[in-house]
Design a protein around this motif. Structure first.
Motif, mmCIF file in Angstrom:
data_model
loop_
_atom_site.group_PDB
_atom_site.id
_atom_site.type_symbol
_atom_site.label_atom_id
_atom_site.label_comp_id
_atom_site.label_asym_id
_atom_site.label_seq_id
_atom_site.Cartn_x
_atom_site.Cartn_y
_atom_site.Cartn_z
ATOM 1 N N GLU A 115 -3.394 -4.147 -3.083
ATOM 2 C CA GLU A 115 -2.593 -5.278 -3.525
ATOM 3 C C GLU A 115 -1.168 -4.822 -3.827
ATOM 4 N N SER A 116 -0.256 -5.766 -3.766
ATOM 5 C CA SER A 116 1.137 -5.459 -4.091
ATOM 6 C C SER A 116 1.261 -5.123 -5.575
ATOM 7 N N THR A 117 2.171 -4.216 -5.877
ATOM 8 C CA THR A 117 2.395 -3.818 -7.265
ATOM 9 C C THR A 117 3.050 -4.955 -8.031
ATOM 10 N N LYS A 118 2.459 -5.336 -9.166
ATOM 11 C CA LYS A 118 2.954 -6.462 -9.955
ATOM 12 C C LYS A 118 3.784 -6.016 -11.145
ATOM 13 N N LYS A 119 3.609 -4.780 -11.583
ATOM 14 C CA LYS A 119 4.304 -4.268 -12.752
ATOM 15 C C LYS A 119 4.614 -2.792 -12.530
ATOM 16 N N ILE A 120 5.310 -2.198 -13.479
ATOM 17 C CA ILE A 120 5.635 -0.782 -13.361
ATOM 18 C C ILE A 120 4.374 0.027 -13.645
ATOM 19 N N ASP A 121 3.881 0.726 -12.630
ATOM 20 C CA ASP A 121 2.700 1.572 -12.789
ATOM 21 C C ASP A 121 3.150 3.016 -12.968
ATOM 22 N N LYS A 122 2.658 3.613 -14.023
ATOM 23 C CA LYS A 122 3.010 5.003 -14.321
ATOM 24 C C LYS A 122 1.748 5.850 -14.287
ATOM 25 N N TRP A 123 1.821 6.999 -13.569
ATOM 26 C CA TRP A 123 0.664 7.871 -13.409
ATOM 27 C C TRP A 123 1.036 9.289 -13.815
#
Length: 403
Positions: A115-123
């Motif tokens: 799915e498209s990224t909806k928010k800032i994902d931090k890993w």
């Protein structure tokens, strides 16, 4: 278990048939405390130059997890001392696919279901990797100018960032839209005010759909449009040395090569000592090429300077790393403690040489290739002894660098 062994053997035969000869063989694991003292005189005395005791890199912090909102994400991560890599670009350019293929071992064909990224994902990358940094994946529709003006978070985004990877889809870029160039310019303008030392890597992604001429044309066109925009706004001289371009694709090894070059910018304190050790190892053992790989993400941390880099050699080393890693997953039961962990040592016969994999520690492995004329069984003891010197040198460098 017998069925698993049969499936593993069948998979191995199919995998090896592409690059390796039918004489390929994988040796049994070698214990990490094994030492071999050859009787052959003339072993080179390596002089290992390590950084001074004052040299250090940011110490590993506590493991962070993805937050539920952009605001809470930035608040949580502000206390971390880890360097950051920011993954930005337009929507559908392939940012999330790059993250999953490189760091989560997802196959390229499976990324079409993401799915498209909806928010800032931090890993946090440090859980199964030698590398220790945070990767921030920004949504394609994220308006960084508006967000920074409203929330005042520009310093928390860019202050501790080391590299910004800006992903460009060349097929979308051909439409003549200036949205991509404008977004990159806005990002550079904001970041340069807070962190003038920040590096920018432009990935011209999905290059598998382009031939060689089209790749070069895409690089020229994107470079020209970005340079013209920066010159018009007086930013060209400020960031000219901090901006570079690469063509990448998740369907070949180009994305791993590009990410490796980016990650090496975070390892300034150990790159030069590693290269010196590899140069001595390659020269002493008449190797064609040698790499130090971070095993899980398949990123090479360093390589020798004795011979030029060739993508074919790099692809062979990556394929061997995949092969051995998959075998370990089949025959190793569960996650072992450090005291019980056995380092792997393997070799594969090629039609014109030999590939070696020798694990240095839990996360690092040496992979090197030797031409057929130099693959003499009588030199095996010298090779093992020199590898022990190399491994001890790497451990010394990591100890000084607090890694």
């Amino acid at each position: 278990r017998e069925r698993e062994r049969k499936r593993g053997k069948q998979w191995y035969q199919r995998r090896v048939r592409g690059h390796f000869s039918s004489s390929a063989a994988v040796s049994s694991p070698v214990c990490c405390n094994m030492t071999i003292q050859p009787e052959t005189p003339g072993i080179p005395d390596w002089s290992i130059q390590v950084p001074s005791p004052t040299a250090s890199i940011p110490l590993p912090g506590s493991t962070l997890h993805t937050s539920n909102s952009s605001a809470s994400l930035l608040t949580t991560s502000s206390a971390s001392n880890k360097p950051k890599i920011l993954l930005m670009g337009q929507a559908k350019s392939g940012k999330t696919s790059i993250r999953h293929v490189v760091f989560h071992k997802m196959s390229a064909n499976e990324t079409q279901y993401l799915e498209s990224t909806k928010k800032i994902d931090k890993w946090d990358i440090s859980s199964k990797s030698f590398l220790d940094f945070e990767l921030w994946d920004f949504p394609g529709k994220f308006d960084i100018v508006t967000y920074c003006q409203m929330e005042g978070k520009v310093e928390q985004i860019f202050k501790k960032a080391q590299v910004v990877i800006f992903v460009v889809d060349p097929l979308d870029d051909r439409t003549g839209s200036n949205n991509t160039v404008e977004k990159l310019h806005q990002t550079i303008s904001l970041a340069n005010k807070v962190n003038p030392e920040l590096k920018f890597e432009v990935f011209i992604h999905k290059s598998d759909s382009l031939n060689d001429d089209q790749k070069q044309e895409s690089i020229r066109e994107v470079t020209h449009r970005i340079s013209r925009k920066l010159i018009n706004n007086g930013l060209q001289e400020k960031i000219n040395s901090s901006l570079s371009y690469k063509t990448t694709s998740i369907y070949d090894h180009s994305i791993f090569e590009a990410i490796s070059m980016v990650c090496q910018q975070l390892l300034v304190s150990v790159i030069q000592p590693f290269e010196s050790l590899l140069n001595a190892f390659v020269y002493s053992n008449k190797m064609e090429k040698a790499f130090i790989f971070d095993i899980h993400p398949k990123i090479f941390v360093a390589t020798d300077n004795c011979n030029p880099f060739e993508i074919h050699t790099y692809e062979l080393c990556c394929d061997m790393l995949d092969l051995i890693s998959d075998f370990v997953c089949i025959y190793q039961e569960g996650e072992l403690e450090d005291k019980d962990y056995i380092l792997t040592s393997s070799s594969i016969n090629l039609h014109d040489g030999k590939l070696f994999l020798k694990q240095v520690n839990r996360n690092l492995a040496l992979i090197c290739i030797q031409q057929g004329d130099d693959c003499d069984a009588s030199n095996h003891g010298i090779l093992e002894y020199n590898f022990q010197l190399l491994k001890n040198g790497i451990h010394s460098v990591l100890k000084v660098a607090n890694m």
